[in-house]
Design a protein around this motif. Structure first.
Motif, short mmCIF file in Angstrom:
data_model
loop_
_atom_site.label_atom_id
_atom_site.label_comp_id
_atom_site.label_asym_id
_atom_site.label_seq_id
_atom_site.Cartn_x
_atom_site.Cartn_y
_atom_site.Cartn_z
N HIS A 4 40.32 29.10 37.16
CA HIS A 4 40.34 29.66 38.01
C HIS A 4 40.91 31.03 38.01
CE1 HIS A 4 38.24 26.08 40.10
NE2 HIS A 4 39.69 25.31 40.65
N ASP A 5 40.51 31.76 38.93
CA ASP A 5 41.15 32.78 38.42
C ASP A 5 41.25 33.87 39.65
OD1 ASP A 5 38.28 33.59 38.47
OD2 ASP A 5 38.35 33.82 36.53
N THR A 6 41.25 33.80 40.97
CA THR A 6 41.21 34.58 42.71
C THR A 6 42.42 34.33 42.75
OG1 THR A 6 39.03 33.81 42.54
CG2 THR A 6 40.52 34.20 44.29
N TRP A 7 43.22 35.29 43.19
CA TRP A 7 44.28 35.96 43.89
C TRP A 7 44.16 36.18 45.09
CZ3 TRP A 7 43.36 35.64 38.89
CH2 TRP A 7 44.86 34.90 38.12
N VAL A 8 44.79 36.39 46.21
CA VAL A 8 45.37 36.58 47.58
C VAL A 8 46.23 37.85 47.74
CG1 VAL A 8 42.78 35.58 48.25
CG2 VAL A 8 45.12 34.94 49.06
N CYS A 9 46.12 38.16 48.44
CA CYS A 9 47.67 39.05 49.27
C CYS A 9 47.20 38.77 50.50
CB CYS A 9 47.69 40.73 48.97
SG CYS A 9 48.04 40.33 46.97
N LEU A 10 48.27 38.61 50.77
CA LEU A 10 47.83 37.88 52.70
C LEU A 10 48.76 39.63 53.69
CD1 LEU A 10 49.08 34.92 53.12
CD2 LEU A 10 46.95 35.55 52.76
N PHE A 11 47.84 39.65 54.44
CA PHE A 11 48.79 40.35 56.09
C PHE A 11 50.05 39.96 56.12
CE2 PHE A 11 44.56 41.55 56.58
CZ PHE A 11 44.09 42.88 56.12
N PRO A 12 50.70 41.26 56.24
CA PRO A 12 52.67 41.32 56.57
C PRO A 12 52.43 39.69 57.47
CG PRO A 12 51.86 43.07 56.43
CD PRO A 12 50.65 42.37 55.89
N ASN A 13 51.39 39.60 58.92
CA ASN A 13 51.77 39.53 59.73
C ASN A 13 51.35 38.08 59.74
OD1 ASN A 13 48.94 40.06 60.44
ND2 ASN A 13 49.22 40.61 62.00
N SER A 14 50.85 37.01 58.69
CA SER A 14 50.69 36.16 58.57
C SER A 14 52.12 34.67 58.23
CB SER A 14 49.75 35.88 57.38
OG SER A 14 51.10 35.11 56.28
N PRO A 15 51.64 32.99 58.82
CA PRO A 15 52.51 32.87 59.31
C PRO A 15 53.49 32.74 57.70
CG PRO A 15 50.26 31.67 59.95
CD PRO A 15 49.77 33.00 59.60
N ALA A 90 45.28 24.82 53.33
CA ALA A 90 44.34 25.62 54.01
C ALA A 90 45.15 27.13 54.52
CB ALA A 90 43.43 24.67 54.95
N VAL A 91 44.19 28.34 53.66
CA VAL A 91 44.88 29.77 54.54
C VAL A 91 43.52 30.03 55.40
CG1 VAL A 91 45.28 31.43 53.40
CG2 VAL A 91 46.43 29.65 52.34
N ASN A 92 44.05 30.59 56.88
CA ASN A 92 43.15 31.25 57.46
C ASN A 92 42.73 32.49 57.56
OD1 ASN A 92 41.89 32.84 59.78
ND2 ASN A 92 43.03 31.38 60.82
N CYS A 93 41.34 32.75 57.17
CA CYS A 93 40.37 33.86 56.65
C CYS A 93 41.01 35.09 57.26
CB CYS A 93 38.70 33.71 56.85
SG CYS A 93 38.19 32.96 56.33
N ASP A 94 41.38 34.84 57.86
CA ASP A 94 42.01 36.19 58.85
C ASP A 94 43.23 37.41 58.44
OD1 ASP A 94 40.20 36.39 60.56
OD2 ASP A 94 41.02 34.87 62.73
N TRP A 95 44.17 36.15 57.40
CA TRP A 95 45.41 36.11 56.85
C TRP A 95 45.54 36.69 55.91
CZ3 TRP A 95 47.97 30.97 56.85
CH2 TRP A 95 48.28 30.29 58.08
N ILE A 96 43.93 37.19 55.32
CA ILE A 96 43.91 37.62 54.16
C ILE A 96 43.64 39.03 54.26
CG2 ILE A 96 42.12 37.01 51.84
CD1 ILE A 96 42.08 34.51 52.77
N ALA A 97 44.48 39.68 52.76
CA ALA A 97 44.16 41.45 52.93
C ALA A 97 43.21 41.85 52.44
CB ALA A 97 45.46 41.92 53.45
N SER A 98 43.60 41.41 50.69
CA SER A 98 43.39 41.93 49.59
C SER A 98 43.11 40.39 48.57
CB SER A 98 43.50 42.85 48.78
OG SER A 98 45.30 42.14 48.46
N ILE A 99 41.98 40.99 47.37
CA ILE A 99 41.34 39.47 46.95
C ILE A 99 41.21 40.51 45.12
CG2 ILE A 99 38.92 39.77 46.78
CD1 ILE A 99 37.93 37.24 46.42
N ARG A 100 42.15 40.13 44.57
CA ARG A 100 41.61 39.81 42.48
C ARG A 100 41.13 39.07 42.24
NH1 ARG A 100 45.87 39.49 38.85
NH2 ARG A 100 47.40 38.10 40.53
N CYS A 101 40.28 39.25 41.32
CA CYS A 101 39.02 38.04 41.10
C CYS A 101 39.54 38.07 39.50
CB CYS A 101 37.98 38.64 41.26
SG CYS A 101 37.63 38.37 43.15
N GLY A 102 39.00 37.42 38.37
CA GLY A 102 38.94 37.31 37.20
C GLY A 102 37.55 37.21 37.02
N PRO A 103 36.18 36.73 35.65
CA PRO A 103 35.42 36.18 35.41
C PRO A 103 34.99 35.35 36.19
CG PRO A 103 37.01 36.92 33.38
CD PRO A 103 37.14 35.95 34.74
#
Length: 171
Positions: A4-15, A90-103
Motif C-alpha cells: 500500500h502507498d497511501t499516506w494522510v495528514c490530519l487536521f491539527p484539531n483531530s483526536p 479507524a480514522v474519521n474522514c473529517d480528520w483528514i487534511a491531505s493525502i499523498r499517493c503512490g501508483p
C-alpha cells in the motif's frame, strides 16, 4: 497483497493532534479512500479510513491506541487488541487534511472515479459492496500490480481531470 502507498495528514484539531509529530511523513493507510463505516452515537454511519498496521512502528501503534482510548472511556490495550483483530485503527474522514499517493493509490482512485461515473446515481448499497469487495479481492488480498505513475505533465493532467470529474454535483 500489494504494498500500500497511501499516506494522510490530519487536521491539527483531530483526536490524534498530540501524536502527529510521530508521523512526519503522514499516517499510512491501507486504502486511498474510506472503505469502512462505523456507527455514530445517533445510529448513523461515519465513513472511516483504516490505518495500515504493517507500516507503523510500535511507538506509533501505541500512540494511536492511547489517543483513541482517551477519546472514549476505554483502556488503550483494549483499543489495541480490537484494532489488531479488525485489521487497523479507524480514522474519521473529517480528520483528514491531505493525502499523498503512490501508483497503487492513484490507480484505485481512478477506479473509484470510474465507478462513480458509470454506476446508477446515487450508487446502491449493493453496488458499493460489490465495488469494495473487488477492491479488497484485488488490492488487499490479491497481488494486482498498478501501472507506474505518469512521467509527464500531460498524463498527470489527464489523471487529475479524471479524478476531479465527480467533484461537483451536476445540475
Amino acid at each position: 497483497m500489494t504494498k500500500h502507498d497511501t499516506w494522510v495528514c490530519l487536521f491539527p484539531n483531530s483526536p490524534l493532534e498530540n501524536y502527529l509529530h510521530l508521523f512526519p511523513n503522514g499516517i499510512p493507510m491501507g486504502d486511498p479512500f474510506a472503505m469502512e463505516q462505523v456507527r455514530n452515537q445517533t445510529g448513523g454511519f461515519i465513513p472511516v479510513w483504516i490505518v495500515d498496521l504493517d507500516r507503523k512502528s510500535p511507538s506509533q501503534f501505541k500512540a494511536i491506541a492511547k489517543a483513541i482510548a482517551s477519546s472514549f472511556p476505554v483502556d488503550a490495550e483494549a483499543v489495541a487488541t480490537e484494532d489488531r483483530a479488525n485489521g487497523g485503527f479507524a480514522v474519521n474522514c473529517d480528520w483528514i487534511a491531505s493525502i499523498r499517493c503512490g501508483p497503487e493509490a492513484a490507480q484505485r482512485m481512478k477506479e473509484l472515479t470510474n465507478f462513480l461515473n458509470t454506476a446508477l446515481q446515487p450508487p446502491s448499497a449493493k453496488a458499493w459492496r460489490e465495488f469494495f469487495a473487488s477492491q479488497r479481492r484485488r488490492w488487499s488480498d490479491g497481488d494486482e500490480v498498478p501501472p507506474p505513475l505518469p512521467t509527464n505533465t500531460k498524463e498527470l493532467g489527464l489523471i487529475l481531470i479524471t479524478l476531479g470529474a465527480k467533484a461537483a454535483p451536476k445540475d
